[in-house]
Design a protein around this motif. Structure first.
Motif, PDB file in Angstrom:
ATOM      1  N   THR A 127     -26.026-151.620 145.373  1.00  0.00           N
ATOM      2  CA  THR A 127     -27.355-152.190 145.169  1.00  0.00           C
ATOM      3  C   THR A 127     -28.164-152.134 146.465  1.00  0.00           C
ATOM      4  O   THR A 127     -29.329-151.724 146.460  1.00  0.00           O
ATOM      5  CB  THR A 127     -27.241-153.648 144.693  1.00  0.00           C
ATOM      6  OG1 THR A 127     -26.638-153.673 143.394  1.00  0.00           O
ATOM      7  CG2 THR A 127     -28.602-154.302 144.617  1.00  0.00           C
ATOM      8  N   ARG A 179     -29.845-149.022 147.110  1.00  0.00           N
ATOM      9  CA  ARG A 179     -31.005-148.681 146.276  1.00  0.00           C
ATOM     10  C   ARG A 179     -32.249-149.484 146.602  1.00  0.00           C
ATOM     11  O   ARG A 179     -33.362-149.076 146.258  1.00  0.00           O
ATOM     12  CB  ARG A 179     -30.644-148.855 144.795  1.00  0.00           C
ATOM     13  CG  ARG A 179     -29.911-147.674 144.204  1.00  0.00           C
ATOM     14  CD  ARG A 179     -29.733-147.859 142.709  1.00  0.00           C
ATOM     15  NE  ARG A 179     -28.917-149.009 142.396  1.00  0.00           N
ATOM     16  CZ  ARG A 179     -27.594-148.970 142.211  1.00  0.00           C
ATOM     17  NH1 ARG A 179     -26.958-147.839 142.276  1.00  0.00           N
ATOM     18  NH2 ARG A 179     -26.918-150.066 141.927  1.00  0.00           N
ATOM     19  N   GLN A 189     -30.107-150.389 135.377  1.00  0.00           N
ATOM     20  CA  GLN A 189     -29.718-150.473 136.778  1.00  0.00           C
ATOM     21  C   GLN A 189     -30.707-151.306 137.577  1.00  0.00           C
ATOM     22  O   GLN A 189     -30.314-152.172 138.366  1.00  0.00           O
ATOM     23  CB  GLN A 189     -29.706-149.053 137.348  1.00  0.00           C
ATOM     24  CG  GLN A 189     -29.163-148.980 138.740  1.00  0.00           C
ATOM     25  CD  GLN A 189     -27.708-148.655 138.727  1.00  0.00           C
ATOM     26  OE1 GLN A 189     -27.334-147.506 138.633  1.00  0.00           O
ATOM     27  NE2 GLN A 189     -26.884-149.666 138.801  1.00  0.00           N
ATOM     28  N   LYS A 201     -30.228-155.006 136.689  1.00  0.00           N
ATOM     29  CA  LYS A 201     -29.005-155.545 137.296  1.00  0.00           C
ATOM     30  C   LYS A 201     -29.214-155.768 138.786  1.00  0.00           C
ATOM     31  O   LYS A 201     -28.873-156.823 139.320  1.00  0.00           O
ATOM     32  CB  LYS A 201     -27.840-154.572 137.098  1.00  0.00           C
ATOM     33  CG  LYS A 201     -26.980-154.849 135.874  1.00  0.00           C
ATOM     34  CD  LYS A 201     -25.664-155.510 136.228  1.00  0.00           C
ATOM     35  CE  LYS A 201     -25.178-156.432 135.125  1.00  0.00           C
ATOM     36  NZ  LYS A 201     -24.490-155.762 134.041  1.00  0.00           N
ATOM     37  N   ASP A 202     -29.763-154.777 139.434  1.00  0.00           N
ATOM     38  CA  ASP A 202     -29.969-154.874 140.874  1.00  0.00           C
ATOM     39  C   ASP A 202     -30.893-156.032 141.226  1.00  0.00           C
ATOM     40  O   ASP A 202     -30.599-156.829 142.111  1.00  0.00           O
ATOM     41  CB  ASP A 202     -30.585-153.569 141.410  1.00  0.00           C
ATOM     42  CG  ASP A 202     -29.558-152.445 141.522  1.00  0.00           C
ATOM     43  OD1 ASP A 202     -28.348-152.733 141.487  1.00  0.00           O
ATOM     44  OD2 ASP A 202     -29.979-151.279 141.627  1.00  0.00           O
ATOM     45  N   GLN A 209     -29.669-159.539 141.173  1.00  0.00           N
ATOM     46  CA  GLN A 209     -28.741-159.910 142.231  1.00  0.00           C
ATOM     47  C   GLN A 209     -29.510-160.690 143.314  1.00  0.00           C
ATOM     48  O   GLN A 209     -28.956-161.533 143.995  1.00  0.00           O
ATOM     49  CB  GLN A 209     -28.145-158.663 142.903  1.00  0.00           C
ATOM     50  CG  GLN A 209     -27.414-157.744 141.966  1.00  0.00           C
ATOM     51  CD  GLN A 209     -25.977-158.163 141.731  1.00  0.00           C
ATOM     52  OE1 GLN A 209     -25.535-159.206 142.211  1.00  0.00           O
ATOM     53  NE2 GLN A 209     -25.261-157.356 140.979  1.00  0.00           N
TER      54      GLN A 209
END
Lengths: 244, 244
Positions: A17, A20, A54, A57-58, A61
């Motif tokens: 993560t 990205r 994605q 989800k990232d 966090q």
DNA sequence: CGATGTGAAGAACTTCACAGCG
DNA sequence: CGCTGTGAAGTTCTTCACATCG
């Protein structure tokens, strides 16, 4: 209150993560300039080259910054990611090794734009001392302690020849620099607690070469055993023509 | 009739393994120069910065080149890896965009040493045409078709400003170049079948910055104010101070 | 005995699918 | 209804442990 385990969630962010986040940041900057106030995960995903799932989800966090049915507020998200990356205040960077590559790095405008401040360029070659590169004068490596002490240096970039890299690295670490970006083509070793990343240009080319070769191999066997898997299995002779 | 699946096992090599092969190659080169005839997986692992088990797993993806109780024959292994990477014959490379970074790349000796041959440097700026960089004259981008046709170009390197990168990329792909290494800070899109890798200098710095900041946060909470000075964003922001 | 080769367990990461909120 | 947030399934990669062979 169990001290041994961590029941809550100290919000450990997965390495993948973290890698990205800068990409999202770039996509968000473009969207912000384009006048967008909010983005959906799918739009941002397209700008960053990943999937919507994605992105979602990232991003959570980091906390939950989205609004269901709407998306994420662009400017807010930019701030949050910058905060997470520790880029709210500019970080000082030193560069050691001002050869061809070092000069290019010193002149790279992208660093400043992203919140980094190049504070010194150091080299070993006396004939370069004083020469201006990207607005900074090249100084002897001996100045490194003073430089590190004066500015609070966060990150050291090594762009020396391979032979000098470990020595420079040790020096940086000894002076308290605990994040290092290495461009020299050698494996450096550092004490635990020091973060080391490496960029290796020829490794990238070699990886591309592998895939090129595989494409050729896959497309290659047209005359041989093209019709059907008659050549399945391991043909006896397998010297140069590997049968992947 | 099993045309849809591939029953045998074409020995697909995992991407993670491919990325390590160049690193092994470098380690092996050093060991070879040092006069070693054979290496154990543990020794090679140390030279490459990975574990012994990893080395063994990786190497017998390529076939079994080791001897139990002894290790791997260094020179043989070098040849096998080079073959797997498609580097037995030199690959031709073109570089588009000869600015600061492009010049550094053009002059980088490591490429030639690794089996790559830079065959042309192209730029858009007419004032640079003819200028010699690393033994090659800078040519106009219009020459690209001729260059690609003449030498069989394997790989294109893009080191242009961000704004020009996609256009250059499209051109390269149209001319048949199917492997591209991009240094421009933008996300490029390519047709399927084209292999694209990216090197982004500021992304690397941003990742380092993240870890720096996390270290600071972790080291921060002894007795003193755990909250960041003036940056207490989330009122309900529970445990920002990770304990790892 | 020493070091490879390898199944099996484990960890990390990604994708899927959908519940649930605005 | 649209889009986020998220368990669960799936995939890839790494580590472990040891049988096996020279």
């Amino acid at each position: 209150m169990s001290r041994t385990t961590d029941p809550p969630a100290p919000a450990r962010i997965p390495e993948a993560t973290v890698a990205r986040l800068p990409v999202y940041l770039r996509g968000l900057a473009a969207l912000s300039e384009a006048g967008l106030a909010t983005v959906s995960s799918d739009i941002l995903a397209a700008a960053a080259g990943v999937t919507g799932a994605q992105v979602r989800k990232d991003l959570n966090q980091l906390g939950s910054y989205g609004t269901r049915g709407v998306g994420y507020e662009v400017d807010h998200l930019i701030r949050e990611i910058n905060r997470e990356l520790g880029l709210t205040a500019p970080r000082s960077v030193v560069l050691v090794g001002v050869g061809n590559l070092g000069r290019a790095l010193a002149g790279y405008a992208g660093f400043a734009a992203k919140g980094f401040r190049m504070v010194a360029l150091l080299d070993r070659d006396p004939t370069t001392f004083g020469e201006l590169v990207g607005g900074l004068a090249i100084r002897p490596v001996a100045d490194l302690p003073a430089v590190v002490a004066e500015h609070r240096v966060s990150i050291g970039i090594i762009a020396t020849p391979a032979a000098a890299a470990q020595q420079v690295c040790d020096l940086l670490v000894r002076l308290g620099v605990s994040a290092i970006l290495n461009f020299a083509p050698v494996l450096l070793t550092v004490a635990e607690g020091v973060d080391l990343r490496k960029v290796d240009l020829s490794v990238e080319l070699q990886i591309l070469s592998f895939h090129e070769q595989r494409k050729q191999r896959d497309a290659g066997p047209p005359g041989l055993a093209a019709g059907q898997p008659g050549a399945v299995g391991q043909p006896g002779g397998s010297q140069l023509v590997a049968q992947r």
